[in-house]
Write an enzyme that holds these catalytic residues in place. Structure first.
Site, PDB file in Angstrom:
ATOM      1  CG  ASP A   1      -2.052   0.983   1.103  1.00 19.38           C
ATOM      2  OD1 ASP A   1      -2.327   1.447  -0.022  1.00 19.38           O
ATOM      3  OD2 ASP A   1      -2.662   1.299   2.134  1.00 19.38           O
TER       4      ASP A   1
ATOM      5  CG  HIS B   1      -4.382  10.548   2.782  1.00 21.02           C
ATOM      6  ND1 HIS B   1      -5.429  10.478   3.670  1.00 21.02           N
ATOM      7  CD2 HIS B   1      -3.495   9.576   3.160  1.00 21.02           C
ATOM      8  CE1 HIS B   1      -5.196   9.494   4.543  1.00 21.02           C
ATOM      9  NE2 HIS B   1      -4.037   8.936   4.250  1.00 21.02           N
TER      10      HIS B   1
ATOM     11  CD  GLU C   1      -6.220   4.736   4.921  1.00 14.18           C
ATOM     12  OE1 GLU C   1      -5.532   3.951   4.238  1.00 14.18           O
ATOM     13  OE2 GLU C   1      -5.739   5.516   5.762  1.00 14.18           O
TER      14      GLU C   1
ATOM     15  CD  GLU D   1      -5.543   2.832   0.108  1.00 13.21           C
ATOM     16  OE1 GLU D   1      -4.770   2.139  -0.580  1.00 13.21           O
ATOM     17  OE2 GLU D   1      -5.356   3.077   1.310  1.00 13.21           O
TER      18      GLU D   1
ATOM     19  CG  ASP E   1      -5.619   0.340   3.987  1.00 14.58           C
ATOM     20  OD1 ASP E   1      -5.654  -0.722   4.637  1.00 14.58           O
ATOM     21  OD2 ASP E   1      -4.737   1.209   4.151  1.00 14.58           O
TER      22      ASP E   1
ATOM     23  NE  ARG F   1      -7.743   6.411   9.916  1.00 15.09           N
ATOM     24  CZ  ARG F   1      -7.054   6.234   8.801  1.00 15.09           C
ATOM     25  NH1 ARG F   1      -5.797   5.834   8.852  1.00 15.09           N
ATOM     26  NH2 ARG F   1      -7.616   6.445   7.640  1.00 15.09           N
TER      27      ARG F   1
ATOM     28  CD  GLN G   1      -2.794   4.510  10.921  1.00 14.60           C
ATOM     29  OE1 GLN G   1      -4.027   4.499  10.846  1.00 14.60           O
ATOM     30  NE2 GLN G   1      -2.027   4.973   9.957  1.00 14.60           N
TER      31      GLN G   1
ATOM     32  CE  LYS H   1      -3.341   2.166   7.545  1.00 10.62           C
ATOM     33  NZ  LYS H   1      -4.202   3.003   6.723  1.00 10.62           N
TER      34      LYS H   1
ATOM     35  CB  THR I   1      -7.419  -4.941   2.446  1.00 10.66           C
ATOM     36  OG1 THR I   1      -6.445  -4.647   3.454  1.00 10.66           O
ATOM     37  CG2 THR I   1      -7.324  -3.908   1.338  1.00 10.66           C
TER      38      THR I   1
ATOM     39  CD  GLU J   1      -7.697  12.560   4.371  1.00  6.73           C
ATOM     40  OE1 GLU J   1      -7.938  11.388   4.020  1.00  6.73           O
ATOM     41  OE2 GLU J   1      -7.264  13.429   3.587  1.00  6.73           O
TER      42      GLU J   1
HETATM   43 CA    CA Z   1      -3.938   3.006   3.032  1.00  8.72          CA
END
Ligand code: CA
Length: 434
Positions: free
Chosen positions: A134, A141, A206, A208, A240, A244, A247, A260, A264, A381
């Site tokens: 990834d 971002h 996420e 992607e 993804d 948080r 993380q 993560k 996925t 975000e």
């Molecule tokens: Ca990602």
């Protein structure tokens, strides 16, 4: 060249498969994405191409001479063969076009050659995705996330030189529609106390795009930027999922790990580079003063055509919304052409130290956000780390995902003078932690 536009992109081409001519379909004759599927009624797993509301099995198509080649990607010994997706595309267009009056009859005589999408189940195109990487290629971002943690210095000094990425986990890649269980993990939100092991409190998605490697490279060799796209089979949507809170505590100094790797989600339909040819754009226009890419990442064609104009949309439908029959709510809209690095640069950089890429590897772009607030590709975000809750049409609010929430991602390409093509959906619903 994968940017070549030819008769298969003619916007006036129609198919005898009526549903492919619906202006709103993601899968007109100009698209023909690959997928792996099994009939709901009997096996085995096979590989097909989607046309309208149907899927065409390429194995009987090969036996019957409709196509002369397989995308020979499964198994060993194919290392020198680039996937013949351009040839297969031309042959399939010839078979599926509306003026091929023999085709519907041939189809009737061969049950199973074409079956409704509603009668099948999908899995990832490559039954074994051996590796998953990834990247982190959206400068918007990276700047948003960076400024939450380092307001004065959001973008690290390497960003404009190195396509940043990490090696992800291939075993937990699941197909669209698979439920996602909220993970447990170490949480240290309370800075005064030791960490606790609890269900994730800040679960996120996420938005992607991913691409599959068609042909790999030998260990110890690299892939020149001018050759990069020949190694790419096609693109799909990727979610993804990200924890948080886990993380934030675990990521230093080696990057994300359990935050993560619990899941996925990918969309089942792999849109080929040939289908995307009309939607190519120049690579990201760097700001004045930004460094030029180092030589091994620089190429004229990449500059002119390296970007891809793919509209990306993220929707949410909460459990309560479902109960009240409220349609999924649009959270963001962004575009792949806003990535700082192109897919060619990602692939070339990945192999540049001699790492051997392998057929079926999945490489994702990282969260795709744009400049505007409405273009933020993650909830982190959108809610600015939970400080600005998102208001939903039924009065609910979200800082992060709650149990029962479903995230639905869509992607499509549109350009004047060409037929719209789409990626289908990438969806997943959050189940409570065990
Ligand atoms: Ca990602």
């Amino acid at each position: 060249m994968t940017y070549e536009i030819n008769e298969t992109h003619d916007p006036d081409l129609k198919s005898w498969v009526e549903s492919a001519n619906d202006p709103n379909t993601d899968f007109p004759i100009q698209n023909l994405p690959f997928c792996r599927y099994i009939s709901k009624f009997d096996g085995p797993w096979t590989t097909g191409v989607v046309i309208g509301d149907y899927v065409l099995d390429i194995f009987p198509a090969r036996e019957m001479g409709i196509i002369s080649k397989f995308p020979d990607l499964w198994g060993d010994g194919n290392k020198d063969i680039f996937a013949p997706t351009a040839e297969i595309r031309k042959e399939l267009v010839d078979f599926l076009r509306a003026d091929n009056l023999d085709a519907p009859k041939i189809t009737e005589e061969k049950p199973g050659l074409i079956v409704p999408v509603s009668d099948v189940k999908f899995s990832p195109l490559f039954d074994v995705i051996r590796n998953y990487t990834d990247f982190y290629c959206s400068i918007y971002h990276a700047t948003n996330v960076g400024s939450m943690f380092r307001p004065d210095n959001p973008l690290l000094p390497n960003y404009k030189y190195v396509p940043i990425g990490y090696h992800g986990r291939a075993s937990s890649i699941v197909i669209s529609g698979t439920d996602i269980k909220r993970p447990h993990g170490q949480n240290r939100t309370d800075q005064e106390a030791p960490p606790v092991f609890i269900p994730c409190k800040s679960l996120d998605y996420e938005m992607e795009v991913g691409f599959f490697v068609g042909q790999g490279n030998e260990l110890g060799t690299s892939i020149p930027i001018g050759e990069a796209e020949k190694h790419i089979f096609g693109l799909c949507l990727v979610n993804d999922w990200s924890a948080r809170d886990i993380q934030a505590w675990e990521y230093q100094p080696l990057g994300p790990f359990l935050a993560k790797n619990f899941a996925t989600t990918i969309s089942p339909f792999v849109v080929t580079m040939e289908a995307l040819a009309p939607f190519r754009t120049p690579a990201f226009e760097r700001e004045e003063g930004d460094p030029a890419p180092l030589d091994y990442l620089a190429d004229d064609n990449n500059e002119k055509f390296g970007g891809i104009d793919i509209n990306l949309e993220v929707f949410i439908q909460t459990e309560k919304m479902r109960g009240e029959n409220i349609e999924p709510f649009l959270l963001s809209r962004s575009n792949m052409k806003d990535l700082y690095w192109t897919i060619g640069q990602m692939l070339t950089h990945h192999a540049s130290g001699g790492c051997n890429l392998q057929t079926g590897d999945l490489i994702a772009t990282g969260t795709i956000s744009g400049k505007e607030k409405s273009e933020r590709g993650s909830m982190l975000e959108l809610s600015w780390r939970g400080t600005e809750p998102i208001e939903l049409p039924n009065g609910e609010t979200r800082r992060f995902l709650e149990d029962g929430d479903e995230i639905i991602m869509k992607g499509y390409c549109e350009r004047e003078g060409f037929r719209r093509i789409g990626f289908g959906e990438c969806r997943g619903r959050i189940l409570p932690a065990e």
